[in-house]
Design a protein around this motif. Sequence first.
Motif, mmCIF file in Angstrom:
data_model
loop_
_atom_site.group_PDB
_atom_site.id
_atom_site.type_symbol
_atom_site.label_atom_id
_atom_site.label_comp_id
_atom_site.label_asym_id
_atom_site.label_seq_id
_atom_site.Cartn_x
_atom_site.Cartn_y
_atom_site.Cartn_z
ATOM 1 N N LEU A 1 0.825 -1.212 0.000
ATOM 2 C CA LEU A 1 0.000 0.000 0.000
ATOM 3 C C LEU A 1 0.856 1.257 0.000
ATOM 4 C CD1 LEU A 1 -2.719 -0.994 2.615
ATOM 5 C CD2 LEU A 1 -3.061 -0.704 0.151
ATOM 6 N N ALA A 2 1.995 1.188 0.707
ATOM 7 C CA ALA A 2 2.851 2.367 0.866
ATOM 8 C C ALA A 2 3.432 2.840 -0.469
ATOM 9 C CB ALA A 2 3.976 2.065 1.844
ATOM 10 N N MET A 3 3.445 1.966 -1.459
ATOM 11 C CA MET A 3 3.978 2.367 -2.763
ATOM 12 C C MET A 3 2.950 3.186 -3.547
ATOM 13 S SD MET A 3 5.844 -1.047 -4.158
ATOM 14 C CE MET A 3 6.257 -2.341 -3.026
ATOM 15 N N GLU A 4 1.759 3.346 -2.990
ATOM 16 C CA GLU A 4 0.652 4.016 -3.670
ATOM 17 C C GLU A 4 0.483 3.507 -5.095
ATOM 18 O OE1 GLU A 4 1.108 8.291 -3.245
ATOM 19 O OE2 GLU A 4 -0.513 8.225 -1.783
ATOM 20 N N PRO A 5 0.246 2.199 -5.208
ATOM 21 C CA PRO A 5 0.193 1.624 -6.550
ATOM 22 C C PRO A 5 -1.098 1.994 -7.267
ATOM 23 C CG PRO A 5 -0.443 -0.018 -4.953
ATOM 24 C CD PRO A 5 -0.084 1.215 -4.174
ATOM 25 N N LYS A 6 -1.039 1.970 -8.603
ATOM 26 C CA LYS A 6 -2.266 2.123 -9.381
ATOM 27 C C LYS A 6 -3.086 0.857 -9.261
ATOM 28 C CE LYS A 6 -0.322 5.124 -12.923
ATOM 29 N NZ LYS A 6 0.296 5.109 -14.264
ATOM 30 N N LEU A 7 -2.362 -0.259 -9.097
ATOM 31 C CA LEU A 7 -3.014 -1.555 -9.055
ATOM 32 C C LEU A 7 -2.367 -2.387 -7.959
ATOM 33 C CD1 LEU A 7 -4.952 -3.566 -10.492
ATOM 34 C CD2 LEU A 7 -3.051 -4.173 -11.971
ATOM 35 N N LEU A 8 -3.198 -2.958 -7.106
ATOM 36 C CA LEU A 8 -2.700 -3.803 -6.033
ATOM 37 C C LEU A 8 -2.953 -5.252 -6.420
ATOM 38 C CD1 LEU A 8 -1.538 -3.627 -3.149
ATOM 39 C CD2 LEU A 8 -3.882 -3.563 -2.305
ATOM 40 N N LEU A 9 -1.886 -6.057 -6.434
ATOM 41 C CA LEU A 9 -2.018 -7.458 -6.833
ATOM 42 C C LEU A 9 -1.835 -8.345 -5.621
ATOM 43 C CD1 LEU A 9 0.253 -7.165 -9.988
ATOM 44 C CD2 LEU A 9 -2.238 -7.273 -9.969
ATOM 45 N N LEU A 10 -2.845 -9.148 -5.314
ATOM 46 C CA LEU A 10 -2.774 -10.028 -4.151
ATOM 47 C C LEU A 10 -2.783 -11.477 -4.618
ATOM 48 C CD1 LEU A 10 -5.519 -8.260 -1.954
ATOM 49 C CD2 LEU A 10 -3.098 -7.689 -2.102
ATOM 50 N N ASP A 11 -1.688 -12.189 -4.364
ATOM 51 C CA ASP A 11 -1.587 -13.582 -4.808
ATOM 52 C C ASP A 11 -1.859 -14.499 -3.623
ATOM 53 O OD1 ASP A 11 -1.095 -15.939 -6.026
ATOM 54 O OD2 ASP A 11 0.953 -15.495 -6.649
ATOM 55 N N GLU A 12 -3.084 -14.934 -3.488
ATOM 56 C CA GLU A 12 -3.522 -15.751 -2.355
ATOM 57 C C GLU A 12 -2.959 -15.194 -1.053
ATOM 58 O OE1 GLU A 12 -3.009 -19.983 -2.845
ATOM 59 O OE2 GLU A 12 -3.047 -19.712 -5.005
ATOM 60 N N PRO A 13 -3.299 -13.963 -0.744
ATOM 61 C CA PRO A 13 -2.611 -13.281 0.357
ATOM 62 C C PRO A 13 -2.853 -13.918 1.716
ATOM 63 C CG PRO A 13 -4.513 -12.026 -0.334
ATOM 64 C CD PRO A 13 -4.356 -13.127 -1.328
ATOM 65 N N PHE A 14 -3.983 -14.603 1.878
ATOM 66 C CA PHE A 14 -4.294 -15.145 3.199
ATOM 67 C C PHE A 14 -4.232 -16.673 3.195
ATOM 68 C CE2 PHE A 14 -7.207 -11.454 2.389
ATOM 69 C CZ PHE A 14 -6.331 -10.516 2.905
ATOM 70 N N GLY A 15 -3.722 -17.234 2.108
ATOM 71 C CA GLY A 15 -3.742 -18.688 1.927
ATOM 72 C C GLY A 15 -2.994 -19.461 2.982
ATOM 73 N N ALA A 16 -1.910 -18.853 3.509
ATOM 74 C CA ALA A 16 -1.084 -19.602 4.454
ATOM 75 C C ALA A 16 -1.471 -19.347 5.902
ATOM 76 C CB ALA A 16 0.387 -19.246 4.239
ATOM 77 N N LEU A 17 -2.598 -18.653 6.107
ATOM 78 C CA LEU A 17 -2.954 -18.287 7.486
ATOM 79 C C LEU A 17 -4.062 -19.180 8.025
ATOM 80 C CD1 LEU A 17 -3.052 -14.432 6.943
ATOM 81 C CD2 LEU A 17 -1.150 -15.804 7.770
ATOM 82 N N ASP A 18 -4.153 -19.264 9.341
ATOM 83 C CA ASP A 18 -5.234 -20.041 9.934
ATOM 84 C C ASP A 18 -6.562 -19.283 9.758
ATOM 85 O OD1 ASP A 18 -6.063 -18.673 12.683
ATOM 86 O OD2 ASP A 18 -3.911 -18.447 12.393
ATOM 87 N N ALA A 19 -7.689 -19.996 9.913
ATOM 88 C CA ALA A 19 -8.992 -19.445 9.539
ATOM 89 C C ALA A 19 -9.332 -18.165 10.293
ATOM 90 C CB ALA A 19 -10.079 -20.501 9.779
ATOM 91 N N LEU A 20 -9.005 -18.102 11.591
ATOM 92 C CA LEU A 20 -9.374 -16.923 12.387
ATOM 93 C C LEU A 20 -8.546 -15.712 11.987
ATOM 94 C CD1 LEU A 20 -9.832 -18.579 15.885
ATOM 95 C CD2 LEU A 20 -11.599 -17.680 14.378
#
Lengths: 288, 284
Positions: free
Chosen positions: B154-173
């Motif tokens: 976010l800090a890069m102030e992108p025109k487009l934010l790309l999220l590649d399975e950003p929460f895939g490795a986290l537990d459900a909660l």
Amino acid sequence: MTVQVNPEESRIAALSLPSADRVGAEFKRLGHWLMSRVFPPMLVLGVLLLLWEWLCSQPGAALPAPSVMLADTWELIVNPFYNYGGNDVGMGWQVLASLERVAYGYTLAVIAGISLGVLVGKSTWAMRGLDPLFQVLRTVPPLAWLPISLAAFQASHPSAIFVIFITAIWPIIINTSVGVRNIPEDYRNVARVLRLNGYENFTKIMLPAAAPYIFSGLRIGIGLSWLAIVAAEMLIGGVGIGFFIWDAWNASQISDIVLALVYVGLVGYALDGIVGFIGRRVTRGTAA
Amino acid sequence: MNKRYLSIEQVDKTFTRNNTETHVLDKVNLSVAQGEYIAIIGHSGCGKSTLLNIVAGLTSATSGCVILDGKEVNAPGPDRSLVFQNHSLLPWLTVYENVALAVNKVFKHTKTSAERREWVLKNLEMVGMSHALTRLPSEISGGMKQRVGIARALAMEPKLLLLDEPFGALDALTRAHLQEEVMRIQNELNNTVLMITHDVDEAVLLSDRIVMMTNGPNANIGEVLDIKLPRPRSRIELAEDPEYNHYRREVLRFLHEKQKKVETIGARAAVGPTKEVAKSAAQR
């Protein structure tokens, strides 16, 4: 009779109570550390010294017992920095002279080794061209380089430094190149997304990412340099711990040799520890 | 509003390895408006990551092109920041330094050093990581690492934010918690987002549009589903919402009926390069 209790005193007593406890706990921890870490090596050392003493006190023993050795070399032990001119200087100076050679040769090896390692790690072409050469040259024993460097430099001092250089450089090159080649894809992607330029990429991504590998190369390198310097100095003469050993052998002062070996061992251990310490500091604990 | 802020046009991708060609993506077309949140969902091996990498510029398309804000994308750049599943923080830098590395590079000439410092702190505060500025990544939990990764992107102030399975490795909660944070931040900043996910609930909850991809090889966009749920969304209220469940059902039907995945070893080999192979191919 009434007992006057000084309020100031009782407060001090109350305050000092927990701190006395803490001192006690501190002593306990120190005692535990001494028992678990210092006592075992001391015990083993003591047993070995006793064994040595006993074996070399037998009639017909070729080597001096520790007690004899201590008596023979007492002058050298208590007086490490005397200087009677020429080669006749204290053990401290001998070790420092060797360390100076190692410092020159090793520093050159670090600079050249890391640069070449980065080159070989970055460029597939350089790797294909240079790697076979490195693999062959690194197996050449350090002393085998000495005659050819004497022939090239025509002087003993630069030759010794060259031997250190050529001994220490191989593990540094090889470890650096492996480290650079194994930089995780993710870190490279970070560099690409941020569009880091060549210099930024080198200092901010490549060097820190490869640092654990580089430092294991540096550690092997410093060990090998110290091994090589003792052997090289035996041949080139002058002031230095290696020549001291050779000189003592020619003068049949076996006790001096034993003392020198103790010095060589302790200095080698310290060098390894120093490079390891720097490595841990630089890599913030990510290095082995 | 520009309906074609990001446009992916006829993107084709073929990996070649040992003289066998694998056609991963087949003429993919997608237009995204500014401020839109798009989820891309599909079975593993369908080329979602490849598509995202092409948009990021990390992989080049065999043919076709990606246009962002009127300019063609052909190399990676800070205008398209990425959050990876494995966070990809640099382990030798602290939380603060990881974000500062990006900020100092991107705003080198446009912000003073005091402003940059302020900006780093503001972004870390936004993801709730102000308490751990001096920690190394190895000293914080997986969820926290992902927060820092999001702050960096976010800090890069992108025109487009790309999220590649950003929460895939986290537990459900932790995942649920981070999803809430992302929704809150998205309400505030209104970024244009492209997110890859395997999680049907995540896709419906977060996005404005769900792009469903067919199975590879020759993967393509199968269906696009508009999610017309009002924002802000609450997962608890939506659990009972018939519309929400309708969308959910639509996605599940696509994934498990229309594009049912038959997982056999032979089929996997036929699908072609695994992610690792694709990555090494991308390097070449």
